[in-house]
Design a protein around this motif. Sequence first.
Motif, PDB file in Angstrom:
ATOM      1  N   ASP A 181     -19.515  44.135  22.510  1.00 10.25           N
ATOM      2  CA  ASP A 181     -19.411  44.052  21.051  1.00 10.25           C
ATOM      3  C   ASP A 181     -19.513  45.415  20.367  1.00 10.25           C
ATOM      4  N   PHE A 182     -19.391  46.507  21.140  1.00 12.15           N
ATOM      5  CA  PHE A 182     -19.565  47.842  20.546  1.00 12.15           C
ATOM      6  C   PHE A 182     -18.615  48.824  21.227  1.00 12.15           C
ATOM      7  N   PHE A 183     -17.699  49.414  20.432  1.00 17.41           N
ATOM      8  CA  PHE A 183     -16.682  50.297  21.006  1.00 17.41           C
ATOM      9  C   PHE A 183     -16.539  51.566  20.173  1.00 17.41           C
ATOM     10  N   PHE A 184     -16.104  52.614  20.851  1.00 15.18           N
ATOM     11  CA  PHE A 184     -15.787  53.873  20.176  1.00 15.18           C
ATOM     12  C   PHE A 184     -14.395  54.319  20.612  1.00 15.18           C
ATOM     13  N   ILE A 185     -13.548  54.660  19.618  1.00 18.77           N
ATOM     14  CA  ILE A 185     -12.208  55.177  19.906  1.00 18.77           C
ATOM     15  C   ILE A 185     -12.120  56.571  19.307  1.00 18.77           C
ATOM     16  N   LEU A 208     -25.271  55.532   8.957  1.00 16.66           N
ATOM     17  CA  LEU A 208     -24.631  54.976  10.151  1.00 16.66           C
ATOM     18  C   LEU A 208     -25.356  53.715  10.607  1.00 16.66           C
ATOM     19  N   TYR A 209     -26.680  53.744  10.556  1.00 17.99           N
ATOM     20  CA  TYR A 209     -27.494  52.579  10.928  1.00 17.99           C
ATOM     21  C   TYR A 209     -27.144  51.378  10.043  1.00 17.99           C
ATOM     22  N   THR A 210     -27.053  51.601   8.733  1.00 16.67           N
ATOM     23  CA  THR A 210     -26.729  50.510   7.806  1.00 16.67           C
ATOM     24  C   THR A 210     -25.335  49.958   8.093  1.00 16.67           C
ATOM     25  N   ALA A 211     -24.358  50.841   8.337  1.00 15.06           N
ATOM     26  CA  ALA A 211     -22.990  50.396   8.598  1.00 15.06           C
ATOM     27  C   ALA A 211     -22.929  49.511   9.839  1.00 15.06           C
ATOM     28  N   ILE A 212     -23.579  49.933  10.895  1.00 13.19           N
ATOM     29  CA  ILE A 212     -23.541  49.175  12.154  1.00 13.19           C
ATOM     30  C   ILE A 212     -24.201  47.814  12.005  1.00 13.19           C
ATOM     31  N   THR A 213     -25.304  47.764  11.257  1.00 10.76           N
ATOM     32  CA  THR A 213     -26.033  46.493  11.132  1.00 10.76           C
ATOM     33  C   THR A 213     -25.365  45.520  10.165  1.00 10.76           C
ATOM     34  N   ARG A 214     -24.217  45.892   9.574  1.00  8.11           N
ATOM     35  CA  ARG A 214     -23.459  44.941   8.750  1.00  8.11           C
ATOM     36  C   ARG A 214     -22.617  44.016   9.617  1.00  8.11           C
ATOM     37  N   ALA A 215     -22.472  44.323  10.912  1.00 10.24           N
ATOM     38  CA  ALA A 215     -21.587  43.548  11.786  1.00 10.24           C
ATOM     39  C   ALA A 215     -22.342  42.408  12.451  1.00 10.24           C
ATOM     40  N   ARG A 216     -21.703  41.253  12.482  1.00  9.91           N
ATOM     41  CA  ARG A 216     -22.289  40.104  13.157  1.00  9.91           C
ATOM     42  C   ARG A 216     -21.905  40.072  14.643  1.00  9.91           C
ATOM     43  N   ARG A 217     -20.614  40.378  14.954  1.00  6.46           N
ATOM     44  CA  ARG A 217     -20.143  40.203  16.326  1.00  6.46           C
ATOM     45  C   ARG A 217     -19.489  41.431  16.941  1.00  6.46           C
ATOM     46  N   SER A 274     -26.956  42.810  23.111  1.00  8.41           N
ATOM     47  CA  SER A 274     -26.013  43.176  22.054  1.00  8.41           C
ATOM     48  C   SER A 274     -25.967  44.684  21.868  1.00  8.41           C
ATOM     49  N   GLY A 275     -24.771  45.248  21.970  1.00  3.26           N
ATOM     50  CA  GLY A 275     -24.617  46.672  21.713  1.00  3.26           C
ATOM     51  C   GLY A 275     -24.891  47.014  20.264  1.00  3.26           C
ATOM     52  N   ILE A 276     -24.619  46.067  19.351  1.00  6.93           N
ATOM     53  CA  ILE A 276     -24.907  46.301  17.935  1.00  6.93           C
ATOM     54  C   ILE A 276     -26.397  46.515  17.745  1.00  6.93           C
ATOM     55  N   VAL A 277     -27.212  45.615  18.306  1.00 11.18           N
ATOM     56  CA  VAL A 277     -28.661  45.712  18.144  1.00 11.18           C
ATOM     57  C   VAL A 277     -29.217  46.937  18.872  1.00 11.18           C
ATOM     58  N   VAL A 278     -28.848  47.089  20.128  1.00 10.29           N
ATOM     59  CA  VAL A 278     -29.383  48.194  20.922  1.00 10.29           C
ATOM     60  C   VAL A 278     -29.022  49.541  20.306  1.00 10.29           C
ATOM     61  N   ASN A 279     -27.762  49.704  19.936  1.00 15.57           N
ATOM     62  CA  ASN A 279     -27.324  50.993  19.404  1.00 15.57           C
ATOM     63  C   ASN A 279     -27.848  51.254  17.999  1.00 15.57           C
ATOM     64  N   ALA A 280     -28.050  50.199  17.227  1.00 17.43           N
ATOM     65  CA  ALA A 280     -28.667  50.399  15.911  1.00 17.43           C
ATOM     66  C   ALA A 280     -30.061  50.994  16.078  1.00 17.43           C
ATOM     67  N   HIS A 281     -30.821  50.472  17.033  1.00 15.22           N
ATOM     68  CA  HIS A 281     -32.173  51.000  17.266  1.00 15.22           C
ATOM     69  C   HIS A 281     -32.125  52.395  17.874  1.00 15.22           C
ATOM     70  N   GLU A 341     -22.686  40.757   5.517  1.00 11.42           N
ATOM     71  CA  GLU A 341     -22.507  40.692   6.961  1.00 11.42           C
ATOM     72  C   GLU A 341     -21.066  40.253   7.222  1.00 11.42           C
ATOM     73  N   PHE A 342     -20.426  40.879   8.189  1.00 10.17           N
ATOM     74  CA  PHE A 342     -19.029  40.612   8.499  1.00 10.17           C
ATOM     75  C   PHE A 342     -18.891  40.342   9.993  1.00 10.17           C
ATOM     76  N   GLU A 343     -17.906  39.537  10.346  1.00 10.66           N
ATOM     77  CA  GLU A 343     -17.682  39.252  11.761  1.00 10.66           C
ATOM     78  C   GLU A 343     -17.446  40.550  12.538  1.00 10.66           C
ATOM     79  N   ALA A 344     -16.598  41.413  12.000  1.00 12.95           N
ATOM     80  CA  ALA A 344     -16.276  42.677  12.669  1.00 12.95           C
ATOM     81  C   ALA A 344     -16.271  43.800  11.645  1.00 12.95           C
ATOM     82  N   VAL A 345     -16.767  44.965  12.072  1.00 10.44           N
ATOM     83  CA  VAL A 345     -16.812  46.136  11.200  1.00 10.44           C
ATOM     84  C   VAL A 345     -16.114  47.291  11.910  1.00 10.44           C
TER      85      VAL A 345
END
Length: 742
Positions: free
Chosen positions: A518-522, A686-695, A496-503, A665-669
């Motif tokens: 599951d993790f994108f930057f625009i 930023l860490y808190t914001a990212i970890t609010r996403a489920r998918r 999971s990019g959410i988990v890896v990038n949060a850490h 927790e939200f499906e998408a953030v």
Amino acid sequence: MAERPPGPPATVLEGSVERITYVNEETGYTVLKLQPSGKQHLVTVVGTLPGVNPGEGLRLTGRWTVHPTHGKQFEVHDYQVTLPATVEGLRKYLGSGLVRGVGPITAERIVDHFGLETLYVLEQQPQRLREVPGVGPMRSEAIAQAWEEQKAIKEVMLFLASHKVSTSLAVRIYKQYGDEAVRVVREDPYRLAREVFGIGFKTADRIAANLGMSKTSQERAMAGLVHVLWEATEEGHVYLPKDELFRRGETVLETTEAPLEEALTLLTAHGQTTVEDVDGVSAVYVAPLARAEDGLARRLHALQHAPRDRLALFQQVDFTRAFAWLRDRYGVDLSPEQAESVRLALTTKVAVLTGGPGTGKTTTVRAIIRLLKAKGRSYILAAPTGKAARRLAEATGEAASTVHRLLGLGFDGRAAHDQHNPLGADMVIVDETSMLDVLVANSLVKAVPPGAHLLLVGDADQLPSVGPGNVLRDVIASGRVPAVRLQTIFRQAQQSGIVVNAHRINHGEMPQWRGFPDFFFIREDDPAKAAELVRDLVAHRLPRRYGYHPIRDIQVLTPMHAGALGVANLNRVLQDTLNPAASGRPERPVGSRIYRQGDKVLCIRNDYSRLVFNGDGGEIERIDVETQSAHVRLDDGRVVTYQFHELDELIHAYALSVHKSQGSEFEAVVIPLHTQHYLLLRRNLLYTAITRARRLVVLVGSPRAIAIAVKNGQEQERYTGLRWRLGTLASSPSAPSLGAPR
């Protein structure tokens, strides 16, 4: 310098209000259409006209002006209201929403039945309302009561309007004090700041000044210091150092230190504040926070040293066999860290379990529950917010409650469960404890029964609580409560990019953009274009690609309130896109906001009468103009009602600040980040914001802003004494009694 030529002479204009075009509930500024007496055409009237309603007669004093866009209009300096004298005026007057329970249809029936006697009937013979078709005994009584109430409110509003108090706040003052409202305001306007939601010291101070109170009065200095202390709690502080308090007080009061010292002495003598030596600092608390912090420390210490242990049987358990049983029965293979956490929770009366996403906190809690069940022991699961409680229930398959509902918390912090009526469980497990402020944490630990175990679960690297204190971190940092930090990311979570990038962010490393589904930057460096991109992502692109519902499944989280990428603007943009104004879709303006049927909203005030708490979310299911109310379906399925004057207890929730999202927790953030957020760009945010996403996480904005946040590991200091108090108690020769109430 030449004098300005005098403006046009003041003139008098009389007529009846045809319709209200615009009203600012905060200032009372109004734009209306007036039918002048004896004239056929309508004229535009502008000015401060709080509480004016369609159908009323007005006698206005002011001047004619020409607006560059809107043309000729009458600018009001003073006005008098007269009741409508025509049948048509009465219809408009009663049907304007003035009286709760009377809309246009009911108003027409009443006026058609009584004609010009309508107001006389309402005043003198309200029981006759039963004669009106469709108005039964109960409704006639409700209408009569609402008529009396609006008359009293109007009197209060007119008095307060002369002291520059907005219509919406005037209604709140009346609701708080009833017929005593005017007396309270005259005698002690600073009470308003303490007791009425939405009124702060500055508003109360302005009223006091208008009433002729001296700027050097002791009452003002005392009120100012209390205001500064409570205002500091909004920054998370539990106390302020004395010199910091006086520095802030001088700024607010525009006065010198001498009267502040005297004011603080009086406040302390009256029990409103306490001054304590906290680790060498002269710390000034408002009394409730001093009691809460001291009580929390003492109770945690007492729970640890309680002579009885309701889970004493686990002292003899062979945990190697117990973990093998979990593996064979449930397929749960605990890591060494998890096994240590389970052992600690079951053999230690107070313990902490912390760790980031993907480290197995939920698996650990499930293992604890299964072992408790196997031994016939009881347990309770709780979390600070409704969403966090639902997440806990879904993750464990067990019932979970919010802390407020678990304790039966009521007005003034009173609770159904406390040290005199403790909870009935052998273990209390509380998730998302980084969100607990010192007041709620104190209420919670008081209700843990003697000998029971308390397990505090949470992510210490997230943002601290919105309220005062830093409870989870202070407890861990004290070193006086056993704690285990889970650090191993499990194999499945490593995908999971959410988990890896949060850490990665938590360790001060830039996130990886590639290789994760599951993790994108625009990238978009222009704030206005980034806001438009956020709108498109939420309304179109993510629903189209992933099937997400744009309101229920997708949440925008942003660091700031102001600016193109702030909460306020993004909520306007998203509301206009996802829930625009439409015929047949009722709405109600309140200040700068428009509340519309179908809006996504968040509660920002604890309301014990409705059992609604700060952070509860929902949707405005219905707006009823007749009853002047909005019906909100909360996320837990309950429907609660807000009167129009209470709508400032709700905010739009299409976009939220990261702080407001804690525990959810939200499906998408979708997270917009820009360098205009510079002052708030911190790693834990930023860490808190990212970890609010489920998918799914989508970051939008500037790479430089992300880099600033990742590198900025500094955290805003909070003045708290819990860590010091726990250390002091641990070194004390005598432990406090569990029965000592605080």
